[in-house]
Design an enzyme around this catalytic site. Structure first.
Site: not given
Ligand SMILES: NC(=O)C1=CN([C@@H]2O[C@H](COP(=O)(O)OP(=O)(O)OC[C@H]3O[C@@H](n4cnc5c(N)ncnc54)[C@H](OP(=O)(O)O)[C@@H]3O)[C@@H](O)[C@H]2O)C=CC1
Ligand SMILES: O=C1CO[C@H](CO)[C@@H](O)[C@@H]1O
Length: 318
Positions: A43, A48, A110
Site C-alpha cells: 500500500d 508518503y 486519498h
Molecule cells: N488511506 C489513508 O488515509 C491512510 C492509509 N494508511 C495506510 O495504512 C498503513 C497502516 O497504518 P499506519 O497508520 O501506518 O499504522 P499501523 O496501525 O499499521 O501501525 C504501525 C506501527 O505499528 C508498529 N508495528 C507493526 N507491526 C507490529 C507488531 N507486530 N508489533 C508491534 N508493533 C508493530 C510499527 O512499527 P515498525 O515499523 O517499527 O514495526 C509502527 O510503529 C499505512 O502505513 C498506510 O499505508 C494509514 C493511514 C491513513
Molecule cells: O495516509 C495518510 C497518512 O499521511 C497523511 C498525512 O500526511 C494522512 O492524511 C493520510 O491519511
C-alpha cells in the site's frame, strides 16, 4: 494467502504492507524483505514521499526473479491537490514512474478533501477548495479515465462516509471497488462494513494497530494505547499470539483486507503469519466488546479556521 475477488476477477491478497512513515532510508530494504517473506500486496501513496524507494525494491525483486509483476498487488493514492479531472492522469503517471510500473492494481482518491493545485500541504483556509468548488464527481472522471487507459486496473476511495460513497455510486460509470478507512478494535466500523457488503465494495483497514508512530501533531493528548488494552493482552496471551496478530486476525476474519505497516523483519513476519490464525466466534466477540468508536486518524488536521472542512462534514457525522 486468501484473496478478495474484484469485479474484473483480479485477486487482492487480504493482507498487505503499509508504507506511511517508512523512511526513505529504510523503505527499500523493508519492502524487499517483505516481498521475500511472502508479502504480495503493498500500500503506497504519493504523499508518503517514498514511492521512488519502493519502486527500487519492487524492481530489484522482479529483476532478481523473486516475484513477477503480475503476482504483486500495488495500490497507490491520488493526493488532495490533484483532484481536477485533468490532473489525475499526470499524478498517476508520476506515481507509476516513481514505482517503475506500467500499471497499478488499485488507485484510490486519498481524501474527500481538495487543495488548490499549487498547494501540497494545506495550512490555511485559502489553501483549500470546497467539494462544491472541486466536486468528487469531477475527480472521479479522471479516475475512470485511468482505468480506460489501462493505467489502473481498479479504482476506489479512502476516508469516504457512506453518504459520500452513495453519491459517488449514483453518479459514476465505473463503481468504486474499495473504501480504505481506519479499522481497529477501538474503531470497528460496523455500519460502514454493512453498507460496503451490501454494495460490493471492499473495505481495507488502515492503522489497524493504532498507528502509534504517527507524528505528534496527529495524536490526541488523551489517546488510548491499543497495545496496552487489558482485554487484548489477556486474549493474546491465552492464544499464544502477539496483540498485533490477534488484531490482524480479527480484522481479516470480518472479510476486511488489512495493511499493517512495519519496517522490521520480525514484526513483518509476525503480521504476515496472522493470516493463518483462526478465532472462534467467542474470541471475535471478546474483541468486539472493546469498541470505543474512537478514531486515531480523525481528520481534524483538515479543520482550519474559516476552511471548508470540519470533522463533522468530513465524516458526515456518522
Ligand atoms: N488511506 C489513508 O488515509 C491512510 C492509509 N494508511 C495506510 O495504512 C498503513 C497502516 O497504518 P499506519 O497508520 O501506518 O499504522 P499501523 O496501525 O499499521 O501501525 C504501525 C506501527 O505499528 C508498529 N508495528 C507493526 N507491526 C507490529 C507488531 N507486530 N508489533 C508491534 N508493533 C508493530 C510499527 O512499527 P515498525 O515499523 O517499527 O514495526 C509502527 O510503529 C499505512 O502505513 C498506510 O499505508 C494509514 C493511514 C491513513
Ligand atoms: O495516509 C495518510 C497518512 O499521511 C497523511 C498525512 O500526511 C494522512 O492524511 C493520510 O491519511
Amino acid at each position: 494467502m486468501q484473496t478478495l475477488t474484484f469485479p474484473n476477477n483480479d485477486q487482492m491478497p487480504i493482507l498487505g504492507l503499509g508504507t506511511w512513515k517508512s523512511a526513505k532510508g529504510e523503505v527499500t530494504i523493508a519492502v524487499k524483505q517483505a516481498i521475500q517473506l511472502g508479502y504480495r500486496h503493498i500500500d503506497c501513496a504519493a504523499i508518503y514521499m517514498n514511492e521512488k524507494e519502493i519502486g527500487k525494491a519492487i524492481k530489484e525483486c522482479i529483476d532478481e526473479g523473486i516475484v513477477k509483476r503480475e503476482e504483486l498487488w500495488i495500490t497507490s493514492k491520488l493526493w488532495n491537490n490533484k483532484h481536477a479531472k485533468e490532473d489525475v492522469i499526470p499524478a498517476l503517471q508520476k506515481t507509476l514512474s516513481d514505482l517503475q510500473l506500467d500499471y497499478l492494481d488499485l488507485y484510490l482518491i486519498h481524501w474527500p478533501v481538495a487543495f488548490k493545485p499549487q498547494v501540497f500541504s494545506a495550512m490555511r483556509a485559502e489553501h483549500y477548495l470546497s467539494l462544491e468548488e472541486q466536486p468528487i464527481a469531477d475527480t472521479w472522471l479522471g479516475m475512470e479515465k485511468a482505468v480506460d487507459q489501462g493505467l489502473a486496473r481498479n479504482i476506489g476511495v479512502c476516508n469516504f462516509s457512506t453518504k459520500k460513497l452513495k453519491d459517488l455510486m449514483e453518479h459514476s460509470r465505473i463503481k468504486p471497488t474499495v473504501n480504505q478507512v481506519e479499522v481497529n478494535p477501538y474503531f470497528q466500523q460496523d455500519k460502514m462494513l454493512e453498507f460496503c457488503n451490501a454494495n460490493n465494495i471492499y473495505i481495507t483497514a488502515y492503522s489497524p494497530l493504532g498507528s502509534f508512530d504517527r507524528p505528534a501533531g496527529m495524536k490526541a493528548k488523551d489517546e488510548p494505547v491499543l497495545f496496552e488494552d487489558p482485554v487484548l493482552l489477556k486474549l493474546a496471551k491465552n492464544k499464544g499470539l502477539s496483540v498485533a496478530q490477534l488484531i490482524l486476525a480479527w480484522i481479516r476474519q470480518r472479510g476486511i483486507s488489512v495493511i499493517p505497516k512495519s519496517v522490521n523483519p520480525e514484526r513483518q513476519k509476525q503480521n504476515l503469519d496472522s493470516v493463518n490464525i483462526e478465532l472462534s466466534e467467542e474470541e471475535m466477540n471478546v474483541v468486539k466488546s472493546i469498541n470505543k468508536n474512537r478514531r486515531f486518524v480523525d481528520g481534524s488536521f483538515w479543520e482550519v479556521p474559516g476552511g471548508p472542512y470540519t470533522v463533522a462534514n468530513l465524516w458526515d457525522e456518522e
